[in-house]
Design a protein around this motif. Structure first.
Motif, PDB file in Angstrom:
ATOM      1  N   ALA A   1       0.821  -1.215   0.000  1.00  0.00           N
ATOM      2  CA  ALA A   1       0.000   0.000   0.000  1.00  0.00           C
ATOM      3  C   ALA A   1       0.850   1.258   0.000  1.00  0.00           C
ATOM      4  O   ALA A   1       0.400   2.324  -0.443  1.00  0.00           O
ATOM      5  CB  ALA A   1      -0.933   0.001   1.201  1.00  0.00           C
TER       6      ALA A   1
ATOM      7  N   GLU B   1      -0.622  -1.282 -10.783  1.00  0.00           N
ATOM      8  CA  GLU B   1      -1.247  -0.195 -10.031  1.00  0.00           C
ATOM      9  C   GLU B   1      -2.496  -0.681  -9.299  1.00  0.00           C
ATOM     10  O   GLU B   1      -2.799  -0.207  -8.194  1.00  0.00           O
ATOM     11  CB  GLU B   1      -1.571   0.958 -10.968  1.00  0.00           C
ATOM     12  CG  GLU B   1      -0.308   1.643 -11.504  1.00  0.00           C
ATOM     13  CD  GLU B   1      -0.601   2.761 -12.489  1.00  0.00           C
ATOM     14  OE1 GLU B   1      -1.734   2.797 -13.034  1.00  0.00           O
ATOM     15  OE2 GLU B   1       0.300   3.590 -12.726  1.00  0.00           O
ATOM     16  N   ALA B   2      -3.208  -1.641  -9.891  1.00  0.00           N
ATOM     17  CA  ALA B   2      -4.391  -2.205  -9.232  1.00  0.00           C
ATOM     18  C   ALA B   2      -3.990  -2.936  -7.958  1.00  0.00           C
ATOM     19  O   ALA B   2      -4.683  -2.845  -6.932  1.00  0.00           O
ATOM     20  CB  ALA B   2      -5.118  -3.159 -10.176  1.00  0.00           C
TER      21      ALA B   2
ATOM     22  N   SER C   1      -3.301  -0.342  -5.333  1.00  0.00           N
ATOM     23  CA  SER C   1      -4.578   0.238  -4.900  1.00  0.00           C
ATOM     24  C   SER C   1      -5.354  -0.740  -4.030  1.00  0.00           C
ATOM     25  O   SER C   1      -5.931  -0.363  -2.995  1.00  0.00           O
ATOM     26  CB  SER C   1      -5.409   0.629  -6.133  1.00  0.00           C
ATOM     27  OG  SER C   1      -6.682   1.101  -5.765  1.00  0.00           O
ATOM     28  N   ASN C   2      -5.350  -2.008  -4.421  1.00  0.00           N
ATOM     29  CA  ASN C   2      -6.082  -3.019  -3.653  1.00  0.00           C
ATOM     30  C   ASN C   2      -5.445  -3.263  -2.288  1.00  0.00           C
ATOM     31  O   ASN C   2      -6.143  -3.632  -1.334  1.00  0.00           O
ATOM     32  CB  ASN C   2      -6.154  -4.328  -4.437  1.00  0.00           C
ATOM     33  CG  ASN C   2      -7.096  -4.237  -5.623  1.00  0.00           C
ATOM     34  OD1 ASN C   2      -7.897  -3.303  -5.726  1.00  0.00           O
ATOM     35  ND2 ASN C   2      -7.003  -5.191  -6.537  1.00  0.00           N
TER      36      ASN C   2
ATOM     37  N   GLY D   1      -4.184  -0.897  -0.449  1.00  0.00           N
ATOM     38  CA  GLY D   1      -4.754   0.175   0.366  1.00  0.00           C
ATOM     39  C   GLY D   1      -6.176  -0.118   0.765  1.00  0.00           C
ATOM     40  O   GLY D   1      -6.585   0.118   1.917  1.00  0.00           O
TER      41      GLY D   1
ATOM     42  N   GLY E   1     -13.605  -0.132  -3.032  1.00  0.00           N
ATOM     43  CA  GLY E   1     -12.427   0.480  -3.624  1.00  0.00           C
ATOM     44  C   GLY E   1     -11.488  -0.445  -4.368  1.00  0.00           C
ATOM     45  O   GLY E   1     -10.427  -0.017  -4.833  1.00  0.00           O
TER      46      GLY E   1
END
Length: 202
Positions: free
Chosen positions: A79, A103-104, A107-108, A110, A160
């Protein structure tokens, strides 16, 4: 009629797990075994996302490199990745170098941390376990999506997460034992210990 193949060791497996030694080892030891810890679920969710459009054998061969590149899929570490880490990952030929998927994953990670205040990723994913599991005799009878995987994908997106479509989430549910889609003739059918022979919860 069944699509299981009997190997030289006398054990029955589906065709996809009967030839490649790496896939056979994965099938015999991991696939469908319950995973309930945060890091374990996050890793498998991440790898299923990377697998989209590729073969699982490709991802499995690269898994040691993925684990090294992503710090063991520790959500707290991932994260915190920044652009320098993205560049590092995009330059690592040992993994799948897809910027959107890299990038996913960050993001995941986080989003995974955010879920801790509400039970955590593993509890959320497992809350979508159905009351019944499929009873496939042939590969054609194995579903690739379900109402539960569709609902899970929707909820994760609401929380998210990205790259978590219904088909990808169904593959995750199979991999971590939430459903049992081992063919009925396979020696691994029932390995999770969560289902009765009639497909209902044990």
């Amino acid at each position: 009629m069944s699509d299981v193949v009997t190997g030289e060791d006398g054990l029955t497996r589906p065709a996809w797990a009967s030839v490649d030694p790496l896939l056979r080892e994965y099938y015999d030891r991991e696939w469908g075994v319950p995973v309930r810890d945060e890091r374990g679920v996050f890793e498998r969710l991440s790898l299923e996302a990377f697998q989209s459009g590729l073969s699982w054998a490709t991802i499995l061969r690269k898994r040691p490199a993925f684990r090294e590149a992503f710090d063991g899929f520790d959500p707290e570490v991932v994260a915190g990745y920044g652009e320098r880490d993205v560049a590092r990952l995009m330059g690592d030929a040992r993994i799948v170098r897809n910027r959107r998927k890299v990038e996913a994953t960050i993001s995941n990670a986080g989003a995974t941390l955010s879920l801790r205040a509400d039970g955590g990723l593993a509890d959320l994913v497992w809350s979508f376990q159905p009351d019944r599991t499929p009873l496939p005799r042939t590969a054609a009878e194995v579903p690739t999506v379900s109402p539960e995987s569709t609902a899970l994908a929707r909820e994760l997106k609401r929380r998210g997460f990205v790259f978590v479509g219904p088909t990808t989430m169904h593959a995750l549910m199979e991999a971590i034992g939430i459903v049992d889609t081992h063919l009925l003739g396979s020696h691994r059918r029932g390995c999770s210990g969560l289902w009765r022979q009639d497909g209902t919860r044990a």
